[in-house]
Scaffold this motif. Sequence first.
Motif, PDB file in Angstrom:
ATOM      1  N   SER A 130      16.150  20.937 -47.513  1.00 43.00           N
ATOM      2  CA  SER A 130      16.743  19.675 -47.954  1.00 43.00           C
ATOM      3  C   SER A 130      16.186  18.455 -47.231  1.00 43.00           C
ATOM      4  CB  SER A 130      18.270  19.716 -47.767  1.00 43.00           C
ATOM      5  OG  SER A 130      18.600  19.928 -46.406  1.00 43.00           O
ATOM      6  N   SER A 131      15.443  18.641 -46.151  1.00 41.98           N
ATOM      7  CA  SER A 131      14.902  17.517 -45.398  1.00 41.98           C
ATOM      8  C   SER A 131      13.584  17.034 -45.995  1.00 41.98           C
ATOM      9  CB  SER A 131      14.684  17.899 -43.937  1.00 41.98           C
ATOM     10  OG  SER A 131      15.890  18.339 -43.343  1.00 41.98           O
ATOM     11  N   LYS A 132      13.203  15.820 -45.639  1.00 43.03           N
ATOM     12  CA  LYS A 132      11.908  15.297 -46.075  1.00 43.03           C
ATOM     13  C   LYS A 132      10.778  16.106 -45.472  1.00 43.03           C
ATOM     14  CE  LYS A 132       8.823  11.292 -45.759  1.00 43.03           C
ATOM     15  NZ  LYS A 132       8.645   9.888 -45.331  1.00 43.03           N
ATOM     16  N   TRP A 133      10.953  16.499 -44.197  1.00 40.86           N
ATOM     17  CA  TRP A 133       9.919  17.210 -43.469  1.00 40.86           C
ATOM     18  C   TRP A 133      10.255  18.686 -43.337  1.00 40.86           C
ATOM     19  CZ3 TRP A 133       5.420  14.872 -42.086  1.00 40.86           C
ATOM     20  CH2 TRP A 133       5.401  13.472 -42.114  1.00 40.86           C
ATOM     21  N   ALA A 188       0.896  13.046 -43.721  1.00 43.80           N
ATOM     22  CA  ALA A 188       1.794  13.886 -44.525  1.00 43.80           C
ATOM     23  C   ALA A 188       1.862  15.316 -44.012  1.00 43.80           C
ATOM     24  CB  ALA A 188       1.341  13.880 -45.976  1.00 43.80           C
ATOM     25  N   GLY A 189       0.993  15.662 -43.071  1.00 45.17           N
ATOM     26  CA  GLY A 189       1.009  17.007 -42.533  1.00 45.17           C
ATOM     27  C   GLY A 189       0.302  17.082 -41.195  1.00 45.17           C
ATOM     28  N   TYR A 190       0.668  18.079 -40.401  1.00 47.95           N
ATOM     29  CA  TYR A 190       0.042  18.266 -39.091  1.00 47.95           C
ATOM     30  C   TYR A 190      -0.387  19.724 -38.901  1.00 47.95           C
ATOM     31  CZ  TYR A 190       0.981  13.809 -36.739  1.00 47.95           C
ATOM     32  OH  TYR A 190       0.973  12.485 -36.341  1.00 47.95           O
ATOM     33  N   TYR A 191      -1.615  19.883 -38.418  1.00 49.83           N
ATOM     34  CA  TYR A 191      -2.064  21.163 -37.890  1.00 49.83           C
ATOM     35  C   TYR A 191      -1.530  21.274 -36.465  1.00 49.83           C
ATOM     36  CZ  TYR A 191      -5.476  22.000 -41.632  1.00 49.83           C
ATOM     37  OH  TYR A 191      -6.076  22.243 -42.851  1.00 49.83           O
ATOM     38  N   GLU A 246       8.109  17.282 -50.396  1.00 47.86           N
ATOM     39  CA  GLU A 246       7.872  16.904 -51.787  1.00 47.86           C
ATOM     40  C   GLU A 246       6.394  17.045 -52.154  1.00 47.86           C
ATOM     41  OE1 GLU A 246       8.731  13.185 -54.891  1.00 47.86           O
ATOM     42  OE2 GLU A 246       9.404  13.087 -52.808  1.00 47.86           O
ATOM     43  N   GLY A 247       6.135  17.767 -53.204  1.00 48.09           N
ATOM     44  CA  GLY A 247       4.773  17.921 -53.707  1.00 48.09           C
ATOM     45  C   GLY A 247       3.959  19.009 -53.045  1.00 48.09           C
ATOM     46  N   ILE A 262      -1.055  19.905 -49.663  1.00 45.61           N
ATOM     47  CA  ILE A 262      -0.170  18.799 -49.306  1.00 45.61           C
ATOM     48  C   ILE A 262      -0.664  17.507 -49.939  1.00 45.61           C
ATOM     49  CG2 ILE A 262       0.727  17.440 -47.359  1.00 45.61           C
ATOM     50  CD1 ILE A 262       0.421  19.955 -45.651  1.00 45.61           C
ATOM     51  N   GLN A 263       0.269  16.705 -50.427  1.00 42.79           N
ATOM     52  CA  GLN A 263      -0.069  15.431 -51.040  1.00 42.79           C
ATOM     53  C   GLN A 263      -0.187  14.354 -49.957  1.00 42.79           C
ATOM     54  OE1 GLN A 263      -0.655  15.474 -54.414  1.00 42.79           O
ATOM     55  NE2 GLN A 263      -0.239  17.667 -54.124  1.00 42.79           N
TER      56      GLN A 263
END
Length: 255
Positions: free
Chosen positions: A76-79, A108-111, A138-139, A152-153
């Motif tokens: 439910s979270s954004k992240w 939008a993302g992390y390694y 999202e996405g 990832i978008q």
Amino acid sequence: MENKISVVINTYNARRHLAQVLESVKDFDEIVVCDMESTDDTREIAEKYGCKIVIFPKANHTCCEPARTFAIQSASSKWVLVVDADEIVTPELREELYRRIQQPDCPAGYYIPRKNKFMGMFIRDFHPEYILRLMVREGTEWPPYIHSLPQIQGRVEKLKAGKEACILHLMDETMHEYVGKMNLYTDNEVEKKQGKNYGVGALLWRPIWRFFKKYVMDGGFRMGTRGLIRALMAAQYQFVLIAKIIEKRYRDSES
């Protein structure tokens, strides 16, 4: 929900390390356990920690990747932070992730760096392994193949922080387990790479390159005999994978 993080864990008969894993992520905003119809007490352990539990049919799946997208979109979270059922999130990593997502230029993302175990020792590579595990929900889609990466978008980056801000991989497989998984994983990878036109050259140079990378470039020689065995096993993995791809091509052409 903008600055909240859901931890997503895919499970199947994961009781061995699950309580320890859940203890390490209990301070995140939400924990989603996506279970593939475990026959042990995996779900009971998750319930004790107040996790949100969703079920994905096991069917004939031999890896968790087919359930990844469903698990992520159940949060439910954004992240979303994707954690395996044998991985520990250090307090330093949790603090760093919350700090990063509050920054206006956050990708939008992390390694995230991960420390692995081999023969009872955490591996000391010159070049740490980075795995794409924090992402905007999202996405995001995760291809249903073994060792695939989430789609990832947006922009992704490597998380550069202190040495303690990492994921600790608890699994310390015996040689018997390692060889068994090698067979399983290479079977799954054949489907993903069957279009590759590998030949005799790949049978030679890919294992040699993987040995050189693990033993020399990544500093495996610093681990003594453990490092030599690990590098040789990595080379063997590549040889078996290429051999299976070539075998499938021959069988398909003759059928």
